[in-house]
Design a protein around this motif. Structure first.
Motif, PDB file in Angstrom:
ATOM      1  N   GLY A 117       0.800  -1.234   0.000  1.00 22.25           N
ATOM      2  CA  GLY A 117       0.000   0.000   0.000  1.00 22.25           C
ATOM      3  C   GLY A 117       0.824   1.272   0.000  1.00 22.25           C
ATOM      4  N   HIS A 118       2.079   1.177   0.388  1.00 24.02           N
ATOM      5  CA  HIS A 118       2.916   2.373   0.426  1.00 24.02           C
ATOM      6  C   HIS A 118       3.811   2.531  -0.799  1.00 24.02           C
ATOM      7  CE1 HIS A 118       1.629   2.558   4.613  1.00 24.02           C
ATOM      8  NE2 HIS A 118       1.921   3.843   4.528  1.00 24.02           N
ATOM      9  N   SER A 138       3.345   3.851  -3.727  1.00 24.04           N
ATOM     10  CA  SER A 138       3.352   5.184  -4.339  1.00 24.04           C
ATOM     11  C   SER A 138       4.132   6.179  -3.488  1.00 24.04           C
ATOM     12  CB  SER A 138       1.918   5.702  -4.524  1.00 24.04           C
ATOM     13  OG  SER A 138       1.205   4.850  -5.371  1.00 24.04           O
ATOM     14  N   VAL A 139       4.107   5.970  -2.174  1.00 19.20           N
ATOM     15  CA  VAL A 139       4.829   6.875  -1.284  1.00 19.20           C
ATOM     16  C   VAL A 139       6.332   6.750  -1.543  1.00 19.20           C
ATOM     17  CG1 VAL A 139       5.288   7.464   1.118  1.00 19.20           C
ATOM     18  CG2 VAL A 139       2.999   6.672   0.444  1.00 19.20           C
ATOM     19  N   LEU A 185       3.323   5.737  -9.919  1.00 20.92           N
ATOM     20  CA  LEU A 185       2.986   4.360 -10.279  1.00 20.92           C
ATOM     21  C   LEU A 185       1.506   4.277 -10.636  1.00 20.92           C
ATOM     22  CD1 LEU A 185       4.929   2.413  -7.507  1.00 20.92           C
ATOM     23  CD2 LEU A 185       5.366   2.342  -9.967  1.00 20.92           C
ATOM     24  N   LEU A 189      -0.948   2.975  -9.447  1.00 20.18           N
ATOM     25  CA  LEU A 189      -1.540   2.315  -8.286  1.00 20.18           C
ATOM     26  C   LEU A 189      -2.418   3.280  -7.533  1.00 20.18           C
ATOM     27  CD1 LEU A 189       1.604   0.522  -6.794  1.00 20.18           C
ATOM     28  CD2 LEU A 189      -0.202  -0.501  -8.211  1.00 20.18           C
ATOM     29  N   GLN A 190      -3.392   2.717  -6.864  1.00 24.33           N
ATOM     30  CA  GLN A 190      -4.226   3.509  -5.970  1.00 24.33           C
ATOM     31  C   GLN A 190      -4.383   2.682  -4.696  1.00 24.33           C
ATOM     32  OE1 GLN A 190      -6.496   6.517  -7.457  1.00 24.33           O
ATOM     33  NE2 GLN A 190      -5.758   6.982  -5.421  1.00 24.33           N
ATOM     34  N   SER A 191      -4.147   3.308  -3.565  1.00 28.69           N
ATOM     35  CA  SER A 191      -4.233   2.584  -2.293  1.00 28.69           C
ATOM     36  C   SER A 191      -5.628   2.710  -1.698  1.00 28.69           C
ATOM     37  CB  SER A 191      -3.201   3.127  -1.314  1.00 28.69           C
ATOM     38  OG  SER A 191      -1.908   2.855  -1.802  1.00 28.69           O
ATOM     39  N   PRO A 221     -10.034   6.030  -1.823  1.00 25.24           N
ATOM     40  CA  PRO A 221      -8.622   5.822  -1.561  1.00 25.24           C
ATOM     41  C   PRO A 221      -8.301   6.190  -0.118  1.00 25.24           C
ATOM     42  CG  PRO A 221      -8.920   7.034  -3.590  1.00 25.24           C
ATOM     43  CD  PRO A 221     -10.261   6.947  -2.956  1.00 25.24           C
ATOM     44  N   SER A 222      -7.464   5.417   0.503  1.00 23.66           N
ATOM     45  CA  SER A 222      -7.208   5.681   1.910  1.00 23.66           C
ATOM     46  C   SER A 222      -5.947   4.984   2.382  1.00 23.66           C
ATOM     47  CB  SER A 222      -8.394   5.184   2.742  1.00 23.66           C
ATOM     48  OG  SER A 222      -8.076   5.234   4.113  1.00 23.66           O
ATOM     49  N   TYR A 223      -5.275   5.664   3.296  1.00 18.18           N
ATOM     50  CA  TYR A 223      -4.145   5.057   3.998  1.00 18.18           C
ATOM     51  C   TYR A 223      -4.503   4.885   5.480  1.00 18.18           C
ATOM     52  CZ  TYR A 223      -0.996   5.962   0.021  1.00 18.18           C
ATOM     53  OH  TYR A 223      -0.374   5.975  -1.207  1.00 18.18           O
ATOM     54  N   ALA A 224      -5.786   4.898   5.798  1.00 19.79           N
ATOM     55  CA  ALA A 224      -6.179   4.920   7.215  1.00 19.79           C
ATOM     56  C   ALA A 224      -6.113   3.553   7.856  1.00 19.79           C
ATOM     57  CB  ALA A 224      -7.569   5.505   7.359  1.00 19.79           C
ATOM     58  N   GLN A 225      -6.073   2.507   7.101  1.00 20.00           N
ATOM     59  CA  GLN A 225      -6.028   1.155   7.648  1.00 20.00           C
ATOM     60  C   GLN A 225      -7.196   0.917   8.594  1.00 20.00           C
ATOM     61  OE1 GLN A 225      -2.418  -0.250   9.639  1.00 20.00           O
ATOM     62  NE2 GLN A 225      -1.769  -1.100   7.720  1.00 20.00           N
TER      63      GLN A 225
END
Ligand SMILES: Cc1cc2nc3c(=O)[nH]c(=O)nc-3n(C[C@H](O)[C@H](O)[C@H](O)COP(=O)(O)OP(=O)(O)OC[C@H]3O[C@@H](n4cnc5c(N)ncnc54)[C@H](O)[C@@H]3O)c2cc1C
Ligand SMILES: [Zn+2]
Lengths: 419, 83, 958
Positions: free
Chosen positions: A243-244, A246-247, A256, A258-260, A306-310
């Motif tokens: 998930g990281h 693109s970071v 990339l 990609l979408q997270s 899209p989210s990185y919040a887990q």
């Protein structure tokens, strides 16, 4: 430096039982980063750890570090619903995922770590005649690709999963299905730990709490990285950060495809064995299996944005649970015990990206999205090959980043279940 | 269970909206090379933290708008019509 | 018969109401107001279950959602709960309860021997064995030993309603802090909700002594409740908050909402502010055999004594290291028990007045001493103290301190911080919109928490209720056991995890908290470690030489308590689960004897009549006479305005601006990746007015696509999109006799072929309302599509039938269009199909202007000669090739797929089977012969152009 490991066996348990279980050594050691390695792998998930193991085992490259910002296996590898299968549509995918299933079949013994691969079979249920026809298209493709697939009629499906709703008038009637008998589930943490232990014993450095924060790029080539624990140089860098991705790519100056997204999973309270196979439906996207502990392990579609919040939100929880309750009416009385989310790196064609990045010396292992647990042994094998040789393995070549510009995408997105 | 502020309808539940990609992307012309075109079709900013996203109020007024949202905390810091 | 342990008086039970129930087949009696747990205790039942791994006898340990052991199979009428928690279930007459994990009964468990081999099967032993030949050789036996209750095929839960509400402030927990916060918040004219798990408000003051505003706590709580109700505060009782989601949405499960105890309600409350007043959960003490039946948490013992009038024991040991258990000792003493109070603190650290009151009551206070272990097997019989003393006892109650309930705060990504003084986590980082008050915030002094909660509720400290109760050392770090007794000390009772297991994990480097949890399974039971997590951290820190503060915590994963899947599903059951779309004239089709099937989420007639020849009969009618087909689910997207033509030109691959008014054109739409997304017919009604008729299952996508490009590239005032699909019913009439039949419908349109040729559109009237007639064909025959306002679909259908048209279902339509090679996008195309693969390369070659997907048609892959292309496939014999069969070739000794059959039918018109497919190279393959394979069967086919009938299209005017 090789760290000798005590062999695991029933016999060792017996001996240790008499000795108070005090003789066990660390499964892996916590190392401090050295200033330079031959290969540095960013991300201590299943793919990163497996890559390190195969670098050491297959290619004899042991001056390797795996850098993990938290604790190993703490990303999607330790959060997924562990479906392992190779019933993919395109030959390129089948070659990759079937290699993985074959490696999984021998993995416990190879690693001397019981990863509990349970080849209990996975059924994808068809809810309409039209779906059954589409399923045949897939089934034939998979059989030609050499994957063990059978089409089941309604009675066979109900016999294998007797708690399924047999009413033809329910919302998700069972009209038939497709089974891969070699498919199944495994213990996710054990896969990470088993690879970590085996890599560590071959001299790989596993470095936890070490976050990569930047790349040192000279004339288009990565020479070192900055981390929360200092600068580390290496000849080649591989990133397997799911998930990281693109970071990390952003730090190295490229984007990339990609979408997270958050992908949720959830489990019920444990119950005695009641479901012997993995059951999935592509009509509503939900799927379920029963863990060895007895919990129903459930999942479904991505969260909405899209989210990185887990962290998952209620609408998707509700749709997963309601779909499964409709398919298995007696599950209605069970209680949902725990729900969580991972950050998955979805690619436009639902296929992974393996190979060189736009920056020299940096290689990519990402885009596994909702389905890369099953691919860990193959992903590790192929990525190790790429990092060791600087060239693609024939199986990884079609998954190069270049496919998006050339148009040669491998679109598994339309081909059914995504996990 | 986020609440998104549609510039026309105000705060509404997230289930009424559909995500539509990065805000501010320019569509290349036919003369773009393969790589530039692929960047447009497939590649994403996928920002961690502050992001500017395109959303459509599909279950409401149907309008597209740009939403400033933190992809880690899900805090919303603004929404505006797209020109 | 065990003598009753119910005291003569006291408690909040209704002694007049006697409730009968059974446990493991034995009959018992309790009272209204009992929980299952209190009733079992009152009946002297000690062993209520067996532990998960070692099958050790276990008793009731707590009185709340943190219960690790007392999980039972519960049946009541048609209700079945395979994992009911005895501490949370109100007792009901007729309940049948069973222990769930024992092989036999909880008393007599045939698997009890497992405890004797425990030393060989420590935490995580299964990773080290069972590898030969493979895991599956062992798995079924291990699985049979795992699991808690048993699902029953006949089990059905009733459905639960969901309520979505908004509030300004939502207070969770109605103990003193929650009540004070709600009181303060509700004076400001705000919309306030108060959520309480118990049936009564008051929390701990319902059974602990406290004076508030000069009243006993319970009276104060009742008064507060009256005030709140008068102010319109919505009070949810028997309601447990489950999870706090993004943007402050709280899910809550409410029990007993209706007459039936089965009914639950799920609330989803979006609040401006959440006030978390969820209190704290007591931590156990760690000593050898601290899991024996008869050993329970001190606060639970107090609750059972005071609320349920249960005499928990005769000879009680109260073990603690903090003040909170002193009141428990006193209550047990007052209940007539002999009480030893064992405090780990030295006498000088104990409040002398407290100590004095204990001794005055006849309690034997033993300071500076730890309980080292419990004796007894099926029940505790004695304890051994660190001073060498042994005390005979039938009950041991203990308090190792308190753990604030921070679950909701952590769901919202709050980061708790470790407080070494109290040995617990307290709220750390601020979370927008979330406040934590009371014991949940780590406040133990009643006055301080009332003041704080009042302020947070929006009031002034001076307005806070006051107690005057002195500050006490309510909680302290859990004292850890000192020596190595060699006996097992349980940290997680539900998952059978001991201190030795934690040490083993540390030895093997599983010393990150998450690794520890996963390796030992600590905290992963149905109680989610509510009593074990903090102790596990303390043991982990001690055994790895670290500070707890640096360890971090495991993630708090929702829900706070397990909740029934039926309740989560709510009304999304049966038909309401992804509701099916239906035709407006469905009833007419039913009268016609239609057999319905689901196609792409819509319920449509597959064929009419029950006979085997239905499909063939319909096909013959279509080619010989005329058929009528309900095409209402086809899209009707209106595109209106001066820029309408330009918009369609961009959205469609097939140019549309050049379409003349009154004419129709077939076209394809692509996605930006060039893949064929839909096909359909565009009608031009007026220079600035088009109607897009797209496939049924793509309507929503197509409307969104048009709208997206409109907003992206066009002047919003110059073009407008309106999806009118549901407003119109569409009846298609097709076949050689269709012109006559349409003529008889009286639509007022001149049907003369010269003025109304194929691909024309005109407006007429039907039953006094507008009707749109298009001359288009799905079948290759002359055809008319008539769109009328939705309610007129049925009469129009009937009129066409009366004029002699035969009803046509989807299946026969599939055959007819395949005979002509008309594709279904999604069936005859896949995720790679580009327009030129379908033989529609014209626009790609000619168009220079921009259209969706344009550039994607010129990538290297798009230009490859061996792309999969649409073909017709013929086989010998009468049997159609199965759909999904693949064309294959042998390459390097391996089979390789060349593509596949996408549609395949028996053609009654041609007298042989036909098929369409996507095959590599298409008709440009070297050989027209192709090998096909389907599930092991082989066929030989011949590739032909994808049109089997009337290639010149003469029948369109026939
Ligand atoms: C809920 C859910 C269910 C799933 N179900 C299935 C399934 O049933 N079957 C299946 O095959 N797949 C499934 N998947 C997908 C699968 O889990 C993933 O594809 C797979 O685990 C990816 O492994 P990985 O090693 O690439 O990534 P991860 O396991 O995520 O590892 C990446 C690691 O990189 C670390 N990292 C990130 N950034 C940095 C940095 N800057 N420096 C250092 N380290 C960093 C992270 O902490 C993480 O540990 C599921 C995923 C989820 C979330
Ligand atoms: Zn709106």
């Amino acid at each position: 430096m090789n760290a000798a490991k005590m062999r695991y066996s029933g016999w060792a348990l017996l001996r240790e039982g008499l000795a108070g279980q005090t003789g066990w050594s660390p499964a892996w050691h916590d190392r401090d980063p050295a200033p330079r390695y031959d290969v540095v792998i960013i991300g201590g998930g299943g793919h990163g750890l497996a890559t390190a193991y195969y670098l050491a085992r297959t290619h004899g490259i042991t001056n390797v570090a795996v850098l993990e910002k938290g604790w190993i296996g703490g990303g999607n590898t330790g959060r997924n619903t562990t479906i392992i299968r190779s019933n993919y549509f395109y030959p390129e995918s089948a070659a990759l995922y079937d290699l993985s299933v074959r490696l999984y079949e021998g993995l416990s013994r190879e690693l001397n770590y019981n990863i509990m691969f349970s080849q209990r079979g996975m059924i994808e249920v068809a809810h309409s005649e039209a779906e059954l026809e589409m399923m045949c298209r897939g089934a034939n493709a998979m059989r030609i690709n050499g994957v063990d697939i059978e089409i089941l009629d309604r009675d066979e499906v109900l016999r294998l999963a007797p708690l399924l709703n047999g009413d033809l008038n329910c919302r998700w009637p069972v009209l038939g299905g497709m089974i891969q008998r070699r498919a199944g589930v495994a213990r996710h943490d054990a896969v990470a730990w088993g690879y970590a232990r085996a890599a560590d014993s071959r001299g790989v450095h596993i470095i936890q709490n070490c976050e990569v924060t930047g790349f040192e790029i000279e004339r288009g080539r990565v020479v070192a990285i900055e981390t929360s624990r200092g600068r580390i140089a290496a000849d080649r860098f591989g990133m397997a950060v799911a998930g990281h991705s693109s970071v990390l790519a952003g730090m190295a100056g490229f984007a990339l495809p990609l979408q997270s997204y958050t992908l949720q999973a959830m489990v019920s309270e444990p119950v005695k064995p009641c479901l012997e196979v993995v059951v999935a439906s592509s009509s509503h996207g939900a799927y379920v299996s029963q863990s060895d502990k007895g919990e129903l392990v459930m999942g479904g579609n991505l969260d909405r944005c899209p989210s990185y919040a887990q962290r998952g939100n209620f609408p998707v929880t509700q749709s997963v649970v309601s779909s499964l309750v409709e398919m298995f009416p007696s599950f209605a009385t069970l209680k949902l015990m725990r729900q969580w989310g991972g950050i998955v790196d979805t690619s436009p064609d639902n296929s992974p990206i393996l190979g060189p990045s736009p920056v020299e010396g940096l290689y990519l292992n990402c885009g596994w999205g909702t389905g890369g647990f099953k691919a860990i042994p193959a992903g590790g094998t192929l990525f190790a090959h790429i990092l060791a040789t600087g060239r693609h393995h024939p199986i990884s070549a079609p998954f190069d980043l270049a496919r998006f510009a050339s148009g040669a995408t491998i679109d598994e997105a339309h081909a059914g279940v995504a996990h | 269970m986020q609440h998104f502020p549609c510039p026309w309808c105000g705060n509404r539940a997230e289930v009424e909206f559909r995500y539509a990609g990065d805000a501010g992307v320019q569509r290349p012309t036919r003369t773009a090379d393969d790589a530039a075109w692929a960047q447009y079709v497939h590649f994403r900013r996928n920002a961690k933290g502050a992001a500017k996203e395109l959303w459509v109020h599909s279950g409401g007024c149907g309008r597209w708008f740009a939403l400033s949202r933190d992809t880690v905390t899900h805090t919303i810091t603004g929404s505006e019509p797209v020109a | 018969m065990i003598p009753s342990r119910r005291m003569e008086q006291g408690g909040a039970i209704d002694r007049a109401q006697r409730l009968r129930f059974t446990f493991d087949g034995e009959a018992y009696e309790g009272h209204a107001g009992d929980t299952v747990a209190s009733a079992l205790l009152a009946n002297g039942v000690r062993i209520v279950g067996r532990s998960f791994k070692y099958h050790r006898p276990r008793g009731i340990y707590t009185a709340g959602p943190e219960e690790p052991s007392a999980i039972l199979d519960l049946r009541l009428g048609n209700r079945h709960d395979p994992n009911a928690r005895a501490t949370l279930e109100p007792l009901a007459d007729g309940m049948e309860l069973r222990s769930i994990h024992a092989n036999g009964t909880a008393e007599n468990d045939r698997l009890g021997f497992l405890d004797r081999i425990a030393r060989f099967i420590p935490a995580a032993f299964y990773y080290k064995t069972f590898m030969w030949p493979n895991w599956m050789a062992y798995e079924h036996r291990i699985r049979a030993l795992a699991g808690l209750g048993r699902v029953d095929l006949s089990s059905r839960a009733t459905s639960a309603a969901h309520r979505h509400v908004q509030a300004d402030v939502c207070v969770v927990g109605a103990g003193p802090a929650g009540l004070a916060a709600a009181l303060a918040a509700s004076t400001r004219g705000k919309r306030v909700m108060l959520v309480e798990a118990q049936g009564e408000l008051g929390g701990t003051v319902l059974y602990r002594e406290a004076m508030i505003d000069g009243m006993p706590g319970a009276d104060w709580a009742r008064q507060a409740e009256r005030v709140l109700r008068d102010r319109g505060v919505e009070i949810l009782r028997r309601s447990t908050a489950l999870a706090l989601y993004d943007h402050n949405v709280l899910s809550i499960v409410q029990k007993d909402v209706a007459a039936s105890a089965n009914d639950e309600r799920l609330w989803l409350v979006r609040a401006g502010r959440m006030v978390v007043a969820t209190g704290a959960i007591e931590r156990p003490l760690l000593f050898a055999n601290n899991d024996r039946p008869g050993i329970m948490l001190a606060d639970a013992a107090l609750l059972y004594t005071r609320r349920y009038a249960v005499k928990v024991g005769n000879a009680c040991v109260v073990a603690t290291g903090n003040d909170s258990a002193y009141e428990v000792a006193l209550a047990l003493r007052q209940a007539g028990s002999d009480v030893h109070l064992i405090d780990s603190r030295p006498e000088r650290d104990i409040d002398p007045s407290l100590a004095g009151s204990m001794r005055a009551a006849g309690i034997k206070l033993v300071p500076a001493t730890l309980v080292e272990g419990a004796g007894g097997h099926r029940s505790v019989e004695a304890v051994a103290l660190s001073n060498g003393q042994r005390i005979v006892s039938d009950v041991v109650v203990h308090s190792g301190g308190w753990t604030p309930s921070l679950h909701l705060y952590c769901h919202a990504k709050g980061k708790p911080s470790w407080d070494a003084v109290t040995g617990s986590y307290r709220p750390g980082s601020a979370v927008a919109g979330v406040d934590v008050v009371g014991a949940a915030a780590g406040l133990w002094d009643l006055d301080a928490m009332l003041r704080n909660a009042t302020e947070i509720g929006g009031g002034k400290a001076g307005e806070a209720p006051s107690s005057g109760t002195g500050v006490r050392q309510w909680t302290a770090p859990t004292p850890l056991p000192a020596g190595k007794s060699g006996k097992r000390i349980w940290v997680d009772l539900q998952n059978d995890v001991t201190i030795a297991d934690i040490k083993l994990a540390v030895r093997e480097n599983f010393s990150a908290v998450e690794h520890l949890k996963r390796y030992t399974t600590i905290g992963m039971g149905t109680d989610q470690g509510k009593t074990s997590n903090v102790n596990a951290l303390a043991v982990l820190a001690a055994s790895s030489g670290r500070e707890v503060a640096g360890l971090g915590t495991t993630t708090f994963r929702p829900p706070f308590v397990p909740v029934s899947m039926a309740t989560i599903a709510g009304s999304e059951r049966g038909e309401l689960q992804v509701p099916i779309r239906r035709l407006p004239a469905e009833n007419i089709h039913r009268q016609e004897g239609a057999c319905f099937r689901e196609y792409g989420g819509a319920l449509r007639p597959a064929w009419y009549g029950a006979d085997a020849d239905a499909i063939a009969r319909e096909c013959i009618a279509a080619r010989g006479n005329a058929v009528v087909f309900d095409a209402s689910s086809l899209g009707k997207i209106e595109v209106i305005g001066p820029q309408a033509a330009a918009l369609l030109d961009f959205v469609y691959y097939t140019p549309m601006a050049s379409l003349a008014v009154g004419r129709a054109r077939y076209g394809l739409t692509l996605g930006e990746a060039g893949i064929v997304a839909d096909d359909g017919v565009v009608l031009r009604l007026a220079p600035n007015h088009f109607v897009v008729s797209c496939s049924s299952s793509h309507v929503a996508w197509m409307a969104a696509q048009h709208e997206a490009w409109r907003q992206d590239r066009f002047d919003l005032a110059q073009v407008f999109i309106h999806d009118a699909t549901a407003h119109w019913a569409t009846i298609a009439i097709s076949g050689p006799a269709s012109k006559r039949i349409v003529g008889e419908l009286g639509l007022g349109v001149d049907l003369d072929d010269a003025r109304f040729p194929h691909m024309s559109v005109a407006t007429g009237r039907f039953a006094g309302r507008p009707a749109r007639i298009a001359r288009v064909s799905f079948t290759g025959e002359r055809g008319y599509e008539i769109a009328v306002p939705a309610t007129l679909g049925a009469p129009l259908w009937q009129k066409a039938r009366a004029a002699g048209a035969t009803p046509l279902g989807i299946e026969a339509l599939g055959v007819l269009r395949a005979e002509k090679g008309y594709i279904y996008v999604g069936q005859d195309t896949d995720g790679e199909t580009l327009p030129h693969d379908l033989g529609m390369g014209g626009p790609r070659a000619k168009r220079q202007d921009a259209y969706v997907g344009d550039r994607s048609l010129f990538t290297p892959a798009a230009s490859k000669p061996n792309r999969k292309r649409l073909v017709g496939i013929l086989v010998e014999g009468k049997a159609p090739i199965p759909v999904g069969a693949h064309g294959i070739e042998l390459k390097d000794g391996r089979r390789r797929s060349l593509g596949y059959v996408t549609s395949s039918y028996w053609s009654a018109a041609l007298g042989h089977p036909i098929a369409l497919g996507l095959i590599e190279g298409g008709l440009e393959r070297a050989s027209a012969a192709i090998e096909l394979e389907h599930l092991g069967q082989r066929f030989t086919g011949r590739l032909v152009p994808p049109c089997f009938l009337d290639p010149k299209g003469e029948r369109l005017n026939g």
